[in-house]
Design an enzyme around this catalytic site. Sequence first.
Site, mmCIF file in Angstrom:
data_model
loop_
_atom_site.group_PDB
_atom_site.id
_atom_site.type_symbol
_atom_site.label_atom_id
_atom_site.label_comp_id
_atom_site.label_asym_id
_atom_site.label_seq_id
_atom_site.Cartn_x
_atom_site.Cartn_y
_atom_site.Cartn_z
ATOM 1 N N GLY A 46 0.839 -1.194 0.000
ATOM 2 C CA GLY A 46 0.000 0.000 0.000
ATOM 3 C C GLY A 46 0.872 1.241 0.000
ATOM 4 C CD GLN A 51 3.179 5.812 3.098
ATOM 5 O OE1 GLN A 51 2.249 5.281 2.495
ATOM 6 N NE2 GLN A 51 4.127 5.113 3.688
ATOM 7 C CB CYS A 100 5.073 1.936 7.847
ATOM 8 S SG CYS A 100 4.626 3.529 7.122
ATOM 9 C CG LEU A 101 6.592 1.059 1.866
ATOM 10 C CD1 LEU A 101 6.062 1.343 0.469
ATOM 11 C CD2 LEU A 101 7.637 -0.058 1.828
ATOM 12 C CG HIS A 142 -0.756 1.017 7.506
ATOM 13 N ND1 HIS A 142 0.183 0.525 8.385
ATOM 14 C CD2 HIS A 142 -0.060 1.851 6.678
ATOM 15 C CE1 HIS A 142 1.368 1.028 8.117
ATOM 16 N NE2 HIS A 142 1.250 1.841 7.058
ATOM 17 C CD GLU A 143 -1.141 2.404 2.952
ATOM 18 O OE1 GLU A 143 -0.673 3.553 2.938
ATOM 19 O OE2 GLU A 143 -0.440 1.391 3.157
ATOM 20 C CG HIS A 146 0.264 6.735 5.841
ATOM 21 N ND1 HIS A 146 1.401 7.126 6.506
ATOM 22 C CD2 HIS A 146 0.447 5.420 5.563
ATOM 23 C CE1 HIS A 146 2.234 6.099 6.620
ATOM 24 N NE2 HIS A 146 1.673 5.047 6.056
HETATM 25 O O1 K1U Z 1 4.003 2.266 4.058
HETATM 26 C C1 K1U Z 1 2.927 1.760 3.812
HETATM 27 O O2 K1U Z 1 1.896 2.314 4.118
HETATM 28 C C2 K1U Z 1 2.902 0.425 3.106
HETATM 29 C C3 K1U Z 1 2.809 -0.746 4.063
HETATM 30 C C4 K1U Z 1 1.370 -1.192 4.120
HETATM 31 C C5 K1U Z 1 0.984 -2.153 5.192
HETATM 32 C C6 K1U Z 1 1.721 -3.278 5.484
HETATM 33 C C7 K1U Z 1 1.307 -4.159 6.462
HETATM 34 C C8 K1U Z 1 0.129 -3.929 7.128
HETATM 35 C C9 K1U Z 1 -0.592 -2.804 6.852
HETATM 36 C C10 K1U Z 1 -0.176 -1.922 5.879
HETATM 37 C C11 K1U Z 1 3.706 -1.838 3.505
HETATM 38 O O3 K1U Z 1 3.460 -2.399 2.510
HETATM 39 S S1 K1U Z 1 5.139 -2.196 4.384
HETATM 40 C C12 K1U Z 1 5.693 -3.740 3.683
HETATM 41 C C13 K1U Z 1 5.002 -4.855 4.363
HETATM 42 O O4 K1U Z 1 4.845 -4.787 5.570
HETATM 43 C C14 K1U Z 1 4.471 -6.023 3.662
HETATM 44 C C15 K1U Z 1 4.855 -6.322 2.380
HETATM 45 C C16 K1U Z 1 4.311 -7.441 1.733
HETATM 46 C C17 K1U Z 1 3.402 -8.261 2.391
HETATM 47 C C18 K1U Z 1 3.010 -7.956 3.690
HETATM 48 C C19 K1U Z 1 3.544 -6.851 4.324
HETATM 49 ZN ZN ZN Z 2 2.568 3.195 6.140
#
Ligand code: K1U
Ligand code: ZN
Length: 181
Positions: A46, A51, A100-101, A142-143, A146
């Site tokens: 996401g 961001q 979270c990125l 989560h998004e 943000h």
């Molecule tokens: O930064 C962000 O908002 C993106 C975030 C989204 C997210 C991840 C996990 C739970 C809720 C929201 C990410 O993608 S971070 C990378 C990550 O945690 C992930 C990547 C692939 C599969 C599962 C998790």
């Molecule tokens: Zn995030």
Amino acid sequence: MARLPILEVPDPRLRRRSVPVSAVTDELRTLVADMFETMYDAAGIGLAAAQVDRPIRLLVIDLVDGPPDAEGRSTRNPRVFINPEILEPSEETSVYNEGCLSVPDQYAEVARPARIRARWRDLGWVEHEATLDGLLATCLQHEMDHLEGILFIDHLSRLRREMLLKKLAKARAEAAREKAA
Ligand code: K1U
Ligand code: ZN
């Protein structure tokens, strides 16, 4: 398409409240394409416009949960959410080990409503309303945080948050040392 720089903690721009989108323009379509490229490149599921320093109520999600192609590779399932709203969160919660990125390589368990009734517009300005659950519900919440300037670490106890931020500072210092060597 272009990869955009992702803001990281403690950048104060991550703490702004995003403003509603009033129309879909060519500029918005380009931003959406750039956000997908940025998200895929960073291996995220996401990304909120906030961001990438665009404080507007826009986010993209791809859980890569589409059916596998002929070679068995999972296909993309890009979803665009414009002006998303949560109408009804469930009382029941579910816990997910979130990342979270904007808080690179740090993970922590966060409890959120397990199901949400949500409303949003797509890139064709069509309104959608649906009950979402599982990782899609978690990721959308989560998004949407943000868009309010909230990060997943804000859902943790002060002690857990400070430990996580210390780990991040240590990892950054180590990376800087390796780069200088
Ligand atoms: O930064 C962000 O908002 C993106 C975030 C989204 C997210 C991840 C996990 C739970 C809720 C929201 C990410 O993608 S971070 C990378 C990550 O945690 C992930 C990547 C692939 C599969 C599962 C998790
Ligand atoms: Zn995030």
